[in-house]
Design an enzyme around this catalytic site. Structure first.
Site, mmCIF file in Angstrom:
data_model
loop_
_atom_site.group_PDB
_atom_site.id
_atom_site.type_symbol
_atom_site.label_atom_id
_atom_site.label_comp_id
_atom_site.label_asym_id
_atom_site.label_seq_id
_atom_site.Cartn_x
_atom_site.Cartn_y
_atom_site.Cartn_z
ATOM 1 N N LYS A 1 0.870 -1.183 0.000
ATOM 2 C CA LYS A 1 0.000 0.000 0.000
ATOM 3 C C LYS A 1 0.903 1.228 0.000
ATOM 4 O O LYS A 1 1.714 1.431 0.889
ATOM 5 C CB LYS A 1 -0.925 0.003 1.213
ATOM 6 C CG LYS A 1 -1.820 1.249 1.281
ATOM 7 C CD LYS A 1 -1.212 2.309 2.166
ATOM 8 C CE LYS A 1 -2.064 3.571 2.197
ATOM 9 N NZ LYS A 1 -1.583 4.534 3.225
ATOM 10 N N GLY B 1 0.933 8.457 1.659
ATOM 11 C CA GLY B 1 1.657 9.339 2.577
ATOM 12 C C GLY B 1 2.670 10.206 1.876
ATOM 13 O O GLY B 1 2.593 10.491 0.677
ATOM 14 N N GLY C 1 -5.095 11.000 -1.731
ATOM 15 C CA GLY C 1 -5.889 12.025 -1.062
ATOM 16 C C GLY C 1 -5.520 13.452 -1.401
ATOM 17 O O GLY C 1 -6.398 14.270 -1.728
ATOM 18 N N ASP D 1 -5.734 1.617 2.814
ATOM 19 C CA ASP D 1 -5.309 0.570 3.752
ATOM 20 C C ASP D 1 -6.297 -0.589 3.725
ATOM 21 O O ASP D 1 -5.913 -1.761 3.694
ATOM 22 C CB ASP D 1 -5.218 1.125 5.179
ATOM 23 C CG ASP D 1 -4.037 2.049 5.393
ATOM 24 O OD1 ASP D 1 -3.054 1.937 4.640
ATOM 25 O OD2 ASP D 1 -4.096 2.878 6.317
ATOM 26 N N LYS E 1 -5.635 1.355 11.102
ATOM 27 C CA LYS E 1 -4.509 0.811 10.340
ATOM 28 C C LYS E 1 -4.109 -0.565 10.887
ATOM 29 O O LYS E 1 -3.896 -1.523 10.132
ATOM 30 C CB LYS E 1 -3.315 1.775 10.399
ATOM 31 C CG LYS E 1 -2.236 1.485 9.369
ATOM 32 C CD LYS E 1 -1.184 2.567 9.375
ATOM 33 C CE LYS E 1 -1.682 3.885 8.848
ATOM 34 N NZ LYS E 1 -1.937 3.851 7.375
#
Length: 285
Positions: free
Chosen positions: A29, A32, A65, A182, A241
């Site tokens: 994944k 960030g 995002g 996630d 998470k």
């Protein structure tokens, strides 16, 4: 000379890990800071390419995002969050599909291809990969995954391709869903019975003491998760998470890692070294 010797030592240390993962499935994944920093992005794609070169069947799952927020802002649509998740009405869901399945996904596929990887871009809509329902009415079209169809992913892997999956889901009524990356990676890894799942984050891993990077917990048994939540060691945004880690293990994934995507070559250091880098979750007591 010391630098060259260190490189040789790392390669020797990595050999048994490469052998262990050959022809096994690894789900990563990607998100960030590693996704918004251009230098880190290229390094991550190089790492993915290397893993494919040594015979590991890599599946890259990504969100996006910040890109979604920027696009919505340019379109004059306000971003609204409920409990840390983006409220997604039908219009926002179309923007999510456009940004994730179009712009972000194809940029990653193009970058991987330029580095020599065989990559193919997919979304959760393709091949009925991620069938969803509404997580809640309050969140709009935020997807709760109801079914994962791995046929297309397995076909790509068996043909030697690295699937790059954007986290957009669907339902049979024609609705589009925004799916947490996630959650999607965990569900996909479980359905594929992956050897390992790596969740890239902006923290070092699970910490015994909040804010103290030196208190990293290197190994967690999933049976200990409830007590760690009760003690407050797992708290806030780390709870969902870690729950994704737990779910993946329960669905057949052997190891799940939370690792710091801000560190260069964090994936290689996590998978192919004795020390590792972040927190590893395993089944058992």
């Amino acid at each position: 000379m010391i630098g060259k010797e260190a490189q040789a030592e790392f390669l020797l240390e990595a050999m048994p890990y490469i052998e262990k993962y050959q022809n096994k499935i690894l789900v990563v994944k990607y998100g960030g800071n590693a996704m918004t920093d251009d230098t880190l992005k290229k390094l991550v794609m190089r790492d993915m390419t290397l893993l494919q070169f040594v015979g590991i069947k890599v599946v890259l799952v990504h969100g996006g995002g910040p890109e979604i927020s920027q696009t919505l802002k340019r379109m004059g649509i306000e971003s609204r969050f409920v409990g840390g998740l983006r409220y997604t009405d039908a219009e926002t869901a179309e923007v999510v599909r456009m940004v994730l399945a179009g712009k972000v996904n194809k940029e990653l596929v193009h970058m991987l291809g330029s580095l020599g990887a065989k990559a193919v871009g997919l979304s959760g809509i393709d091949g009925k990969l991620l069938q969803c329902s509404k997580e809640s009415e309050e969140l709009g079209f935020v997807g709760k995954i109801e079914n994962v169809n791995t046929d297309l992913i397995l076909s790509c892997l068996n043909a030697g391709y690295l699937p790059v999956v954007s986290t957009v889901g669907y339902d049979d009524e024609g609705n589009i869903y925004n799916v947490n990356a996630d959650t999607a990676a965990s569900a996909l890894a479980g359905a594929l019975k992956a050897e390992s799942l790596i969740l890239m984050t902006d923290v070092r891993g699970l910490l015994q003491k909040a804010g103290d990077a030196d208190s990293l917990i290197k190994k967690v048994y999933v049976s200990d998760v409830p007590s760690l939540i009760k003690e407050g060691i797992i708290s806030g945004g780390m709870i969902p998470k870690v729950q994704c880690c737990r779910d993946a293990i329960r669905n057949g994934v052997n190891r799940v890692f939370i690792t710091d995507g801000r560190v260069k070559h964090s994936i290689l250091l996590e998978l192919l070294s004795d020390e590792g880098l972040g927190t590893m979750f395993v089944k058992g007591d």
